[in-house]
Design a protein around this motif. Structure first.
Motif, short mmCIF file in Angstrom:
data_model
loop_
_atom_site.label_atom_id
_atom_site.label_comp_id
_atom_site.label_asym_id
_atom_site.label_seq_id
_atom_site.Cartn_x
_atom_site.Cartn_y
_atom_site.Cartn_z
N ARG A 1 -24.52 -42.08 -4.56
CA ARG A 1 -25.30 -43.24 -4.99
C ARG A 1 -24.56 -44.53 -4.60
O ARG A 1 -25.14 -45.47 -4.07
CB ARG A 1 -25.51 -43.18 -6.51
CG ARG A 1 -26.80 -43.81 -6.99
CD ARG A 1 -27.13 -43.37 -8.41
NE ARG A 1 -27.41 -41.95 -8.51
CZ ARG A 1 -26.91 -41.13 -9.45
NH1 ARG A 1 -26.09 -41.59 -10.38
NH2 ARG A 1 -27.24 -39.86 -9.46
N LEU A 2 -23.26 -44.53 -4.84
CA LEU A 2 -22.44 -45.71 -4.51
C LEU A 2 -22.42 -45.97 -3.00
O LEU A 2 -22.55 -47.10 -2.54
CB LEU A 2 -21.02 -45.46 -5.04
CG LEU A 2 -20.08 -46.64 -5.16
CD1 LEU A 2 -20.66 -47.69 -6.09
CD2 LEU A 2 -18.72 -46.17 -5.68
N LYS B 1 -12.59 -38.86 -8.62
CA LYS B 1 -11.70 -39.11 -9.75
C LYS B 1 -11.13 -40.52 -9.69
O LYS B 1 -11.15 -41.26 -10.67
CB LYS B 1 -10.55 -38.10 -9.75
CG LYS B 1 -10.99 -36.74 -10.26
CD LYS B 1 -9.77 -35.85 -10.49
CE LYS B 1 -10.14 -34.59 -11.22
NZ LYS B 1 -9.19 -33.51 -10.96
N ALA B 2 -10.63 -40.89 -8.51
CA ALA B 2 -9.99 -42.21 -8.36
C ALA B 2 -10.96 -43.35 -8.65
O ALA B 2 -10.57 -44.41 -9.14
CB ALA B 2 -9.40 -42.35 -6.96
N GLU B 3 -12.23 -43.14 -8.33
CA GLU B 3 -13.23 -44.19 -8.54
C GLU B 3 -13.85 -44.12 -9.94
O GLU B 3 -14.80 -44.86 -10.22
CB GLU B 3 -14.35 -44.06 -7.49
CG GLU B 3 -13.90 -44.27 -6.06
CD GLU B 3 -13.51 -45.71 -5.76
OE1 GLU B 3 -14.19 -46.64 -6.24
OE2 GLU B 3 -12.49 -45.91 -5.05
N ASN B 4 -13.32 -43.21 -10.76
CA ASN B 4 -13.84 -43.04 -12.12
C ASN B 4 -15.32 -42.67 -12.15
O ASN B 4 -16.07 -43.10 -13.03
CB ASN B 4 -13.64 -44.31 -12.95
CG ASN B 4 -12.25 -44.34 -13.55
OD1 ASN B 4 -11.75 -43.29 -13.97
ND2 ASN B 4 -11.64 -45.50 -13.55
N LEU B 5 -15.72 -41.87 -11.17
CA LEU B 5 -17.11 -41.39 -11.15
C LEU B 5 -17.11 -40.00 -11.76
O LEU B 5 -16.05 -39.36 -11.84
CB LEU B 5 -17.62 -41.35 -9.71
CG LEU B 5 -17.59 -42.68 -8.97
CD1 LEU B 5 -17.77 -42.47 -7.48
CD2 LEU B 5 -18.67 -43.61 -9.50
N SER B 6 -18.29 -39.53 -12.18
CA SER B 6 -18.24 -38.19 -12.77
C SER B 6 -18.70 -37.10 -11.81
O SER B 6 -18.24 -35.97 -11.92
CB SER B 6 -18.99 -38.14 -14.10
OG SER B 6 -20.23 -38.75 -13.98
N THR B 7 -19.58 -37.39 -10.89
CA THR B 7 -20.01 -36.33 -9.98
C THR B 7 -20.10 -36.84 -8.54
O THR B 7 -20.08 -38.04 -8.28
CB THR B 7 -21.42 -35.79 -10.34
OG1 THR B 7 -22.37 -36.82 -10.02
CG2 THR B 7 -21.53 -35.42 -11.80
#
Ligand SMILES: C[S@@+](CC[C@H](N)C(=O)[O-])C[C@H]1O[C@@H](n2cnc3c(N)ncnc32)[C@H](O)[C@@H]1O
Lengths: 124, 282
Positions: free
Chosen positions: B64-65, B52-58
């Protein structure tokens, strides 16, 4: 079977504490205030092995109960724990000086009660 | 303290098998912790706040990051989220009873000439173990002694909390005898602050238990509890051997109730004290 008495004016708390203690092998009796507890204890054939007592209750509060309980030599060694919303250090010191062995601040969890029973050396 | 069960599961796409293996290996490489199969829910719920904090969705996006170019701060956050930091004051009353009744009196007697005691709480987490030891020693009233407790952990975030010596009501409710609460803590708002006297006996610093321990002060007592269980046999052996290099003859090691040196390191001698086991270096 080890016997425990739970003293609290809230029926819900009596039930929760009663359930926790029976899970640890205690046969539990309950009272809604200090006076009722003393009456039940005096009528019982033997001393309890553990007492859990609230502070703020009608008729006879927890601190008064602790003093009256400890004044009777047959109860001098019974482990006693206060379970209360009172969280001031001064109050805790008063309870310990009156003869409480342990002190739990509400809200509590089953784990907290079990940890304190361990502190008292009552369970492994 | 982490309440995993109360967190909602990560939404949409679940962790792919490939990324599961990646996270297992990632955690192993960075901390030595082994995560078995079938713990997707654990990984997902613990990493959800980061996603959530990194604005990722899954969680797969997070992997991947991490596989690409994870910034060090993100890497640290991921590892810190995946370690179990649960601890409590006076954890395992058998151990603390033994300390109070026999181990500390014997140690104090043995050190009476030099009046110095060094204790190490390896895997200190938020500090309750290190402070419990400091409290027991302070209770002995050893004036003129030098008593030092060192707390170390891989996770800097828990060490920052430990160094503050400030605890929630729910934390002081657990395991801490009331007589010590009233004596060594003061109330600050809803929290509880340890006294400067106790805090001054304890220092914290970061240490990966898999790193070399050469040069660490010889300790009289080493607590390494509830952390070896997360490691594989080789890592356990290596850590137990390294710990030996920080002890002197007669020093004692204390492990968690579910841990042992048996079949891992024959150099320790198991010495029962009451219902607790201590491991002595001959
Ligand atoms: C469950 S806590 C144990 C706390 C305390 N010793 C006790 O028994 O209550 C485990 C701690 O081990 C730490 N840890 C995990 N892997 C580590 C490593 N490789 N080096 C140092 N500490 C590590 C975690 O960060 C966590 O704080």
């Amino acid at each position: 079977m080890a016997k425990a008495m739970v003293i609290d004016d809230s029926r819900a708390i009596r039930m929760i504490l009663g359930r926790t203690l029976s899970q640890h092998g205690y046969e539990v009796s309950t009272a809604g205030n200090g006076r009722e507890a003393l009456e039940l204890l005096n009528a019982a054939p033997s001393s309890p092995n553990l007492v859990l007592v609230d502070w703020n209750m009608p008729e006879m509060n927890g601190l008064e109960f602790v003093k009256a309980f400890r004044a009777d030599p047959k109860y001098s060694d019974v482990p006693l724990m206060m379970v209360t919303t009172e969280t001031e250090i001064d109050q805790m010191v008063r309870a310990l000086e009156a003869g409480a062995n342990e002190y739990v601040m509400k809200p509590f969890t089953d784990e907290i009660i079990a940890d304190k029973l361990r502190v008292l050396g009552l369970i492994q | 303290m982490q309440t995993l069960s109360k967190m909602p599961p990560a939404s949409s796409a679940g962790l792919s098998p490939d990324n599961y293996t990646f996270l297992q290996q990632y955690l192993y490489r960075e901390s030595g912790i082994v995560i078995d199969c079938g713990k997707s829910y654990l990984l997902e719920s613990r990493l959800l706040p980061i996603i959530k904090a990194e604005n990722l969705s899954t969680i797969n996006d997070l992997c991947r990051l991490l596989r690409a170019t994870a910034p060090p701060a993100l890497k640290t956050k991921v590892i810190e989220s995946l370690t179990t930091n649960e601890t409590l004051f006076f954890r395992d009353s058998n151990v603390f009873d033994a300390l109070e009744k026999s181990v500390l009196p014997q140690l104090i007697e043995a050190k009476n000439d030099i009046k110095r005691i060094n204790i190490w709480s390896a895997a200190a987490s938020t500090g309750q173990e290190a402070y419990s030891l400091a409290i027991l020693l302070a209770e002995r009233g050893l004036t003129g002694w030098s008593i030092q407790v060192l707390g170390t952990d891989l996770n800097q975030q828990v060490l920052d909390r430990a160094a503050q010596g400030r605890y929630l009501q729910i934390e002081v409710n657990r395991g801490l005898p009331a007589k010590y609460l009233v004596k060594h803590f003061t109330r600050v708002g809803l929290d509880w602050q340890l006294s400067p006297t106790i805090r001054s006996m304890v220092k914290f610093r970061q240490l990966d238990l898999r790193a070399s321990m050469r040069g660490m002060a010889p300790f009289d007592l080493v607590f390494c509890r509830n952390v070896l269980i997360y490691f594989d046999v080789d890592t356990k052996k290596k850590i137990l051997a390294e710990i030996r290099s920080t002890m002197r003859s007669g020093s004692l090691l204390v492990l968690g109730a579910a841990e042992t040196t048996l079949n891992l390191d024959d150099n320790y001698v198991r010495v029962p004290h009451g219902a607790a086991a201590f491991y002595r270096l001959p």
